[in-house]
Design a protein around this motif. Sequence first.
Motif, short mmCIF file in Angstrom:
data_model
loop_
_atom_site.label_atom_id
_atom_site.label_comp_id
_atom_site.label_asym_id
_atom_site.label_seq_id
_atom_site.Cartn_x
_atom_site.Cartn_y
_atom_site.Cartn_z
N PRO A 101 -7.67 -11.82 -15.93
CA PRO A 101 -7.16 -10.65 -16.68
C PRO A 101 -5.76 -10.28 -16.21
CG PRO A 101 -8.76 -9.96 -15.02
CD PRO A 101 -8.80 -11.46 -15.05
N PRO A 102 -4.99 -9.60 -17.05
CA PRO A 102 -3.63 -9.20 -16.66
C PRO A 102 -3.65 -8.14 -15.57
CG PRO A 102 -4.23 -8.19 -18.75
CD PRO A 102 -5.33 -9.17 -18.42
N ILE A 103 -2.57 -8.07 -14.82
CA ILE A 103 -2.42 -7.01 -13.82
C ILE A 103 -1.90 -5.77 -14.54
CG2 ILE A 103 -1.26 -6.31 -11.69
CD1 ILE A 103 -0.86 -9.26 -11.04
N PRO A 104 -2.59 -4.63 -14.43
CA PRO A 104 -2.11 -3.41 -15.09
C PRO A 104 -0.72 -3.01 -14.59
CG PRO A 104 -4.37 -3.16 -14.32
CD PRO A 104 -3.86 -4.42 -13.72
N TRP A 105 0.03 -2.34 -15.44
CA TRP A 105 1.41 -1.99 -15.09
C TRP A 105 1.48 -1.15 -13.83
CZ3 TRP A 105 2.78 3.04 -14.53
CH2 TRP A 105 1.99 4.01 -15.15
N PHE A 106 0.53 -0.22 -13.65
CA PHE A 106 0.61 0.67 -12.49
C PHE A 106 0.37 -0.10 -11.19
CE2 PHE A 106 -3.39 1.25 -14.82
CZ PHE A 106 -4.33 0.82 -13.90
N ASP A 107 -0.43 -1.15 -11.24
CA ASP A 107 -0.61 -1.98 -10.04
C ASP A 107 0.67 -2.76 -9.73
OD1 ASP A 107 -3.21 -1.37 -9.21
OD2 ASP A 107 -4.09 -2.68 -10.71
N ARG A 108 1.44 -3.08 -10.75
CA ARG A 108 2.67 -3.84 -10.53
C ARG A 108 3.71 -2.98 -9.80
NH1 ARG A 108 3.15 -8.01 -15.65
NH2 ARG A 108 0.93 -7.99 -16.20
N PHE A 109 3.78 -1.70 -10.11
CA PHE A 109 4.67 -0.81 -9.36
C PHE A 109 4.26 -0.79 -7.88
CE2 PHE A 109 5.64 0.93 -13.56
CZ PHE A 109 6.99 1.21 -13.45
N ARG A 110 2.96 -0.69 -7.65
CA ARG A 110 2.46 -0.66 -6.27
C ARG A 110 2.74 -1.97 -5.55
NH1 ARG A 110 -1.79 -2.99 -4.70
NH2 ARG A 110 -2.78 -2.99 -6.76
N ILE A 111 2.51 -3.08 -6.23
CA ILE A 111 2.74 -4.39 -5.61
C ILE A 111 4.20 -4.56 -5.22
CG2 ILE A 111 2.80 -6.87 -6.12
CD1 ILE A 111 0.18 -6.42 -7.74
N ALA A 112 5.11 -4.11 -6.07
CA ALA A 112 6.54 -4.21 -5.74
C ALA A 112 6.84 -3.45 -4.45
CB ALA A 112 7.38 -3.65 -6.89
N TRP A 113 6.25 -2.26 -4.31
CA TRP A 113 6.46 -1.48 -3.09
C TRP A 113 5.84 -2.18 -1.88
CZ3 TRP A 113 3.06 0.60 0.44
CH2 TRP A 113 3.63 1.43 1.40
N GLU A 114 4.65 -2.75 -2.05
CA GLU A 114 3.99 -3.43 -0.94
C GLU A 114 4.83 -4.60 -0.43
OE1 GLU A 114 -0.63 -2.43 -2.32
OE2 GLU A 114 0.22 -4.42 -2.66
N ILE A 115 5.38 -5.37 -1.36
CA ILE A 115 6.23 -6.50 -0.96
C ILE A 115 7.46 -6.00 -0.23
CG2 ILE A 115 7.63 -8.42 -1.80
CD1 ILE A 115 5.70 -8.58 -4.21
N GLY A 116 8.08 -4.95 -0.76
CA GLY A 116 9.25 -4.38 -0.11
C GLY A 116 8.95 -3.87 1.28
N SER A 117 7.79 -3.23 1.45
CA SER A 117 7.43 -2.68 2.76
C SER A 117 7.23 -3.80 3.78
CB SER A 117 6.17 -1.82 2.66
OG SER A 117 5.01 -2.60 2.44
N ALA A 118 6.66 -4.92 3.33
CA ALA A 118 6.45 -6.05 4.24
C ALA A 118 7.79 -6.66 4.66
CB ALA A 118 5.57 -7.11 3.59
N LEU A 119 8.73 -6.74 3.72
CA LEU A 119 10.05 -7.29 4.06
C LEU A 119 10.79 -6.38 5.04
CD1 LEU A 119 11.32 -8.57 0.59
CD2 LEU A 119 10.45 -9.94 2.50
N VAL A 120 10.72 -5.07 4.81
CA VAL A 120 11.35 -4.14 5.73
C VAL A 120 10.76 -4.29 7.13
CG1 VAL A 120 11.58 -1.68 6.32
CG2 VAL A 120 12.06 -2.45 3.99
N PHE A 121 9.45 -4.47 7.18
CA PHE A 121 8.79 -4.68 8.48
C PHE A 121 9.31 -5.95 9.16
CE2 PHE A 121 5.39 -6.79 10.88
CZ PHE A 121 5.12 -5.83 11.84
N LEU A 122 9.40 -7.04 8.41
CA LEU A 122 9.90 -8.29 8.99
C LEU A 122 11.32 -8.12 9.50
CD1 LEU A 122 8.63 -10.97 6.43
CD2 LEU A 122 7.83 -10.64 8.77
N HIS A 123 12.14 -7.43 8.73
CA HIS A 123 13.55 -7.25 9.11
C HIS A 123 13.70 -6.32 10.31
CE1 HIS A 123 14.82 -8.25 4.68
NE2 HIS A 123 14.27 -9.27 5.31
N SER A 124 12.64 -5.55 10.60
CA SER A 124 12.72 -4.56 11.68
C SER A 124 12.01 -5.00 12.95
CB SER A 124 12.11 -3.23 11.21
OG SER A 124 12.75 -2.76 10.04
N THR A 125 11.47 -6.22 12.97
CA THR A 125 10.73 -6.66 14.15
C THR A 125 11.64 -6.78 15.36
OG1 THR A 125 11.03 -8.98 13.47
CG2 THR A 125 8.97 -7.90 12.85
#
Length: 369
Positions: A101-125
């Motif tokens: 099934p497709p990913i609902p639009w509201f989950d896509r906003f959340r997923i974008a933030w989750e990916i960004g938060s992981a990258l910020v964490f990597l860059h801050s190690t």
Amino acid sequence: MFTWEEIDNATASFSLKIGTGSNGTVYKGHLNHLDVAIKVLHSDDKSSTKHFNQELEVLSKIRHPHLLMLLGACPDRGCLVYEYMENGSLADRLQRRKGTPPIPWFDRFRIAWEIGSALVFLHSTKPSPIIHRDLKPENVLLDRNLVSKIGDVGLSTLMPPKETLSNRTVYKKTGLAGTLFYLDPEYQRTGQVSVKSDTYALGMVILELLTARCPIGLPEVVERAVEDGQISDVLDESAGDWPVREAHDLAQLGLNCLEMRSKDRPDLNSVVLEELGRLKRIAASVSGVALPGSPSHFKCPILKTVMYDPCIASDGYTYERSAMEMWLCDKDVSPVTKARLRDKTLLPNLSLKSAIMRWVAEGGRPVKE
């Protein structure tokens, strides 16, 4: 560490292949009462050996709710054991492979933030910032609740500790690493990689979350739609009824991340993640789930929604695991009492999970508040 015999038994002699990449093959297995994903790297490939050592070095030292968790390894045979992600890759789900099934639009906003938060964490190690260098939908995995985690850090670059935040650039003498369409143009041209290289890749992933389209020529298509005020024309219709203003803002953010010159791209932490957080909150307010008549103890004190993976923290309260893991990334106090936590151990609340599952099976289901 695991033995080869344990790996062989866990995969039933490698009978269930779930993926293949340039560096190895991934199999589903069962180890220590857990479903796992086991990556077996190509044994005769020097680059795979480097990939193995790099991934083991990076993931053995860090933990984040949106980074794929390394559970162990079998160094003798070049095997890496990860948590199993039930919903496969973001690429698979955006393309709806195997009829998913497709990913609902509201989950896509959340997923974008989750990916960004992981990258910020990597860059801050500390002491060495980490640049992923190969972010793409194929390397973003989704669990049973569509919570996203970045995987495949084998190409990542550990920056020298002495580099400052504004000058984290390393010259790579070897060939370029990464995937076309997600590669920073400056990196392609000069061989220099920086934290802004991941920002570029994130921009492309954002556009794919919005459109579910192939990345070839995608920035130009989205840019034209934004300029013409016709963002609705390029949105993935299968995701549901997108909020046009927020979709426009997300598209513009993605385009900003895709600026050709790294100095023109926004700062990932102070600008990109902040905006993604704002959009995520709006999405949550529109689509926030609650269960009618649900017992209060079924709800996570942080998310205020019914839990799917409840776990007990050292304060004695039960939380949704992903929410509590995120909380513990930068806090050591209880979300409820605000007192300092004895430790950061999280134990599964199996009895509560069973009760919630029974209640849902008897008619409880998520609805908009």
